[in-house]
Design a protein around this motif. Structure first.
Motif, PDB file in Angstrom:
ATOM      1  N   ARG A   1       0.834  -1.200   0.000  1.00 31.14           N
ATOM      2  CA  ARG A   1       0.000   0.000   0.000  1.00 31.14           C
ATOM      3  C   ARG A   1       0.872   1.254   0.000  1.00 31.14           C
ATOM      4  O   ARG A   1       0.576   2.242  -0.688  1.00 31.14           O
ATOM      5  CB  ARG A   1      -0.924   0.003   1.205  1.00 31.14           C
ATOM      6  CG  ARG A   1      -2.037  -1.043   1.160  1.00 31.14           C
ATOM      7  CD  ARG A   1      -2.985  -0.842   2.321  1.00 31.14           C
ATOM      8  NE  ARG A   1      -3.569   0.492   2.295  1.00 31.14           N
ATOM      9  CZ  ARG A   1      -4.174   1.062   3.338  1.00 31.14           C
ATOM     10  NH1 ARG A   1      -4.254   0.409   4.493  1.00 31.14           N
ATOM     11  NH2 ARG A   1      -4.688   2.267   3.239  1.00 31.14           N
ATOM     12  N   LEU A   2       1.936   1.234   0.805  1.00 30.16           N
ATOM     13  CA  LEU A   2       2.832   2.385   0.831  1.00 30.16           C
ATOM     14  C   LEU A   2       3.450   2.612  -0.547  1.00 30.16           C
ATOM     15  O   LEU A   2       3.551   3.752  -1.025  1.00 30.16           O
ATOM     16  CB  LEU A   2       3.933   2.166   1.869  1.00 30.16           C
ATOM     17  CG  LEU A   2       3.538   2.246   3.345  1.00 30.16           C
ATOM     18  CD1 LEU A   2       4.733   1.896   4.224  1.00 30.16           C
ATOM     19  CD2 LEU A   2       3.024   3.636   3.694  1.00 30.16           C
ATOM     20  N   ARG A   3       3.873   1.517  -1.212  1.00 27.66           N
ATOM     21  CA  ARG A   3       4.511   1.652  -2.527  1.00 27.66           C
ATOM     22  C   ARG A   3       3.528   2.209  -3.555  1.00 27.66           C
ATOM     23  O   ARG A   3       3.885   3.101  -4.360  1.00 27.66           O
ATOM     24  CB  ARG A   3       5.047   0.306  -3.002  1.00 27.66           C
ATOM     25  CG  ARG A   3       5.775   0.400  -4.340  1.00 27.66           C
ATOM     26  CD  ARG A   3       6.191  -0.959  -4.874  1.00 27.66           C
ATOM     27  NE  ARG A   3       6.915  -0.781  -6.125  1.00 27.66           N
ATOM     28  CZ  ARG A   3       6.342  -0.559  -7.330  1.00 27.66           C
ATOM     29  NH1 ARG A   3       5.009  -0.510  -7.404  1.00 27.66           N
ATOM     30  NH2 ARG A   3       7.084  -0.397  -8.407  1.00 27.66           N
ATOM     31  N   ALA A   4       2.291   1.708  -3.529  1.00 28.86           N
ATOM     32  CA  ALA A   4       1.311   2.175  -4.504  1.00 28.86           C
ATOM     33  C   ALA A   4       1.071   3.677  -4.358  1.00 28.86           C
ATOM     34  O   ALA A   4       1.009   4.417  -5.354  1.00 28.86           O
ATOM     35  CB  ALA A   4       0.005   1.398  -4.339  1.00 28.86           C
ATOM     36  N   ASP A   5       0.949   4.147  -3.120  1.00 28.87           N
ATOM     37  CA  ASP A   5       0.732   5.579  -2.908  1.00 28.87           C
ATOM     38  C   ASP A   5       1.977   6.387  -3.262  1.00 28.87           C
ATOM     39  O   ASP A   5       1.882   7.519  -3.753  1.00 28.87           O
ATOM     40  CB  ASP A   5       0.333   5.840  -1.451  1.00 28.87           C
ATOM     41  CG  ASP A   5      -1.125   5.508  -1.190  1.00 28.87           C
ATOM     42  OD1 ASP A   5      -1.877   5.310  -2.169  1.00 28.87           O
ATOM     43  OD2 ASP A   5      -1.524   5.427  -0.009  1.00 28.87           O
TER      44      ASP A   5
END
Length: 822
Positions: free
Chosen positions: A701-705
């Motif tokens: 999730r952190l990478r996608a954002d």
């Protein structure tokens, strides 16, 4: 306007006249303090008496009685009226009609009313079931009607209280303790409740009730003045706010101080704290005496007879020697019959040390006798006096109650005159739990637990007592404290070498924690500067222990395993520097296997790659003491991010972390070259983060954002603004403006820019955007939060990696500060 004039105006105009007279009395009438409270009570008495007289044809068998605070005549501008309509059981309709004639005019004027209608028997029964009602009736005062009815109730209630004291006083003591646990200690609160907090007006009332029981009594010296001080402050608070409030909120303190003719809010708080200290100390002594009396009464008569001595059949009090001239008697430390304080100047410290070591209180009689007759110590102090002071400070938690006993009778300022400037001095910082004087004692208490890990426990304990002594003077308290510490150390008999060590400890007591949390420890200049300031390994050892004791005594926000690990790492590096070990290489260390893997993956994919991994633990020999303030993962986790070098990485990462409610503790950024023949580089970010609450988000999730933030499709500023609008923070006192400075000579590798600002979600994101806009490169960031204050340091360079010239550095600092102010 005098109280007589006000009464005449009220008589002329009825209830409306009372309201006008009351308003004039509060705004331009009697002087503030007891005269105004007395005049307001007399005015109200007369008005209620006229209302009573208009509602009944006779006075026999019915009476109007003031109880509680109104009964005592303590009527503040917005106090409620505590009234009892007392009757002998006559016709209920007539009593009800009279009650309506009394209560409705009070309500019509918007005054708060606490009322009841009872017979004497009902009043006594209710008092027997509720100690709070009984306390109110102890202060019953006749206003109108049948005086004999009021007098008989007062006599009966007082007799009931005295007869039931062995049962009711423990109940009252428990109520006071429960209230203190709930409301806190008045003399340490920045927004104290003048009535409910420990040492407040309710405690003063409880002490009056104990005295009325004839079972025990409070020390009376200063008690009436302390009570009057709190009442005066409450009067000014009511007038400033126009509300019936007892909480001295921060935003009201300046106006209240002005109303009392005081210099500022600090002078107001110090006056309040002084009064609360007197009441708290009197309460400690009184409840201890109540316990002693009740224990003695619980002994069976036959057992008392068996224990009795020759003195009229009274039990012989056992006296156990504790030190020269000091004995234990009945759970307290008292002076021996042979003690001669007038010939023994060390006796006060010897008695205090013996009491603390035994974990017993100093008796009130002993402390007062020492204060009245003990000779002053010579200068410099004899060795025994210095040793007894160190013993007292090293006794742990019992030191607090013994020190407070000495302070209550003026013995501390006699021993250490500089103490007067820090006594009851407030600290307007939410990180601090205590006033300056209590913080110093709490630091000594914490330091007592570290005496086994230092070579000179005496220097550690005295440094703990003195480290903030400079807060009583203007300017940098560490600089002022160094001068005071030299003077005090010489006066109490330390030799020049030890005096120099104490001065160094006081001067640099913030050095380790500030350096560890705000500087790059891999920069040799950082370690070298600390080593030069400390001087020796033994001083470093003492400073490490003092740093931890100081932080633990400050409050939960000042110390954690994370902060302790940073300090321990710095201490290890400085110890190596002082021991002559080769300094660490200035070049950046080679990436480890995980970092290299991420860098290769970022180069291959052309986008960000990240991983979360547990933080490496601190070596055991430098591990900090555990902190109860830490959460389940006190050290946080390491967030590794590799991304092809490009603009906007710092604000993008900081913004994504803010959106996911992650707190950044440290942040390091460096560039890794790509393989030979490939243009460009990969930016590697090694950050330590922790969840504000709940669990950590998934790395995916952190990478996608982060991908969206870097390509501009994620509006971080807008999202943060939406969240702030949906959950607005309560606005309290206006914080001081942010300040951005350039730290001189902090590093040869980069320019260090320090930021001090009010902590807020997204602050690091805003700083990152401002630094990007200034065109500088961030080499590393060191982030720390102390209560509501963020203190961040950024190591910045030009694009080529060189530090900024002086003019350019100052310009960047100004731009950063302007962006935060806007």
């Amino acid at each position: 306007m005098t109280s007589t004039d006000a009464t005449r105006e009220a008589e002329d105009s009825g209830p409306g006249g009372y309201a006008a007279a009351r308003l004039r009395l509060l705004t331009e009438g009697a002087p503030s303090g007891p005269p105004r409270r007395r005049a307001l009570a007399e005015l109200t008495d007369d008005w209620l008496a006229r209302l009573f007289g208009a509602g009944t044809g006779g006075h026999a068998g019915v009476a109007l009685v003031a109880v509680g605070g109104y009964g005592r005549g303590e009527l503040s501008p917005r106090s409620d009226l505590d009234l009892l309509l007392l009757h002998d059981g006559r016709d209920d309709k007539a009593v009800a009609a009279l009650a309506d004639r009394l209560w409705y005019p009070v309500w019509d004027l918007g005054l708060d009313l606490d009322h009841s209608v009872r017979t004497p028997q009902q009043a006594r029964k209710t008092a027997g079931e509720d100690v709070k009602v009984q306390l109110g009736l102890l202060d019953a005062r006749h206003l109108a009607g049948d005086l004999g009815l009021t007098a008989s109730l007062r006599t009966a209630v007082l007799a009931d209280w005295r007869n039931q004291a062995p049962r009711r006083l423990p109940e009252l003591r428990d109520l006071c303790a429960e209230r203190a646990e709930r409301q806190g200690e008045l003399r340490f609160l920045l927004e104290p409740d003048l009535k409910e907090a420990r040492g407040g007006l309710r405690d003063a009332t409880a002490l009056r009730a104990v005295a009325a029981s004839w079972l025990a009594d409070a020390p009376r010296e200063g008690l009436a003045d302390a009570r009057r001080t709190l009442l005066d402050v409450r009067d000014a608070l009511h007038l400033a706010t126009g509300r019936a409030t007892d909480r001295l909120a921060l935003q009201e303190q300046d106006e209240v101080a002005t109303g009392l003719g005081l210099l500022d809010a600090d002078a107001l708080l110090r006056q309040v704290y002084e009064a609360a200290r007197v009441i708290s100390y009197a309460g400690d002594i009184t409840w201890r005496e109540v316990g002693r009396v009740l224990r003695a009464r619980s002994v069976r008569p036959r057992l008392r007879a068996m224990m009795s001595g020759r003195n009229g059949g009274k039990p012989a009090a056992e006296r156990s020697p504790l030190a020269e001239g000091v004995v234990e008697q009945d759970g307290e430390v008292v002076l021996a019959r042979t003690a001669r304080p007038e010939r023994d100047p060390v006796l006060p410290l010897r008695a205090a040390a013996a009491a603390a070591q035994a974990g017993l209180p100093l008796s009130l009689h002993a402390v007062r006798r020492l204060a009245a007759t003990a000779r002053p110590l010579p200068t410099p102090w004899p060795a025994e006096a210095r040793e007894q002071l160190v013993t007292l400070l090293g006794s742990g938690r019992p030191t607090v109650q013994v020190w407070e006993a000495l302070e209550a009778e003026g013995l501390v300022t006699r021993l250490l005159p500089d103490w007067e400037r820090v006594r009851c001095r407030p600290q307007r910082n939410a990180v601090h739990l205590w006033t300056v004087d209590r913080h110093l004692i709490e630091t000594a208490v914490r330091a007592a637990g570290f005496t086994r890990r230092v070579h000179r426990p005496d220097l550690l304990l005295v440094a703990a007592l003195l480290h903030d002594i400079g807060k009583g003077w203007p300017g940098d308290h560490s600089v002022a404290g160094e001068t005071i510490a030299r003077d005090v150390a010489a006066r109490i008999g330390f030799d020049p070498a030890d005096t120099a060590v104490l001065a160094t400890l006081v001067r640099h007591h913030l050095l380790l924690v500030e350096t560890a949390t705000r500087r790059d420890l891999d920069d040799p200049a950082t370690v070298r500067a600390v080593a030069e300031a400390v001087g020796t390994e033994h001083t470093l050892e003492l400073l490490h222990a003092l740093t931890e004791a100081d932080a633990l005594a400050t409050g939960p926000a000042a110390w954690s395993s994370w902060r302790g690990s940073l300090v321990a790492d710095l201490v290890k590096r400085v110890a190596g520097e002082l021991a002559g070990e080769p300094p660490a290489e200035a070049e950046t260390a080679a990436p480890d296997a995980e970092q290299e893997r991420l860098a290769v993956e970022a180069f291959r994919t052309g986008g960000p790659v990240l991983a979360l991994r547990a933080q490496t633990e601190t070596p055991a020999e430098f591990a900090p003491a555990p902190s109860s303030a830490d959460g389940p993962d006190p050290l946080g986790v390491e967030l590794l991010i590799a991304v092809p070098d490009q603009a906007g990485v710092l604000p993008a990462v900081a913004g994504v972390l803010a959106l996911h409610r992650l707190t950044v503790r440290t942040a390091e950024l460096r560039s890794l070259p790509l393989p030979d023949g490939v243009d460009g580089s990969v930016l590697l970010l090694d950050w330590r983060v922790a969840a504000q609450y709940g669990s950590l988000p998934q790395a995916a999730r952190l990478r996608a954002d982060l991908v969206r933030a870097l390509d501009g499709t994620l509006d971080i500023a807008g999202r943060l603004a939406e969240r702030d609008a949906a959950h607005p923070r309560r606005r309290g006192v206006e914080p001081p403006p942010p300040r951005v400075t350039v730290a001189p000579a902090a590093s040869r590798l980069a320019t260090v820019i320090e930021v001090r600002a009010q902590d807020a979600p997204g602050l690091l994101f805003r700083l990152g955007r401002a630094l990007e806009a200034a065109g500088v490169r961030v080499r590393s960031a060191h982030v720390s939060t102390l209560g509501a204050n963020a203190v961040d340091a950024f190591y910045v360079t030009r694009g080529g990696g060189a530090p900024l010239p002086g003019e350019e550095a100052a310009s960047v600092a100004r731009e950063l500060e302007e962006s935060l102010r806007g």
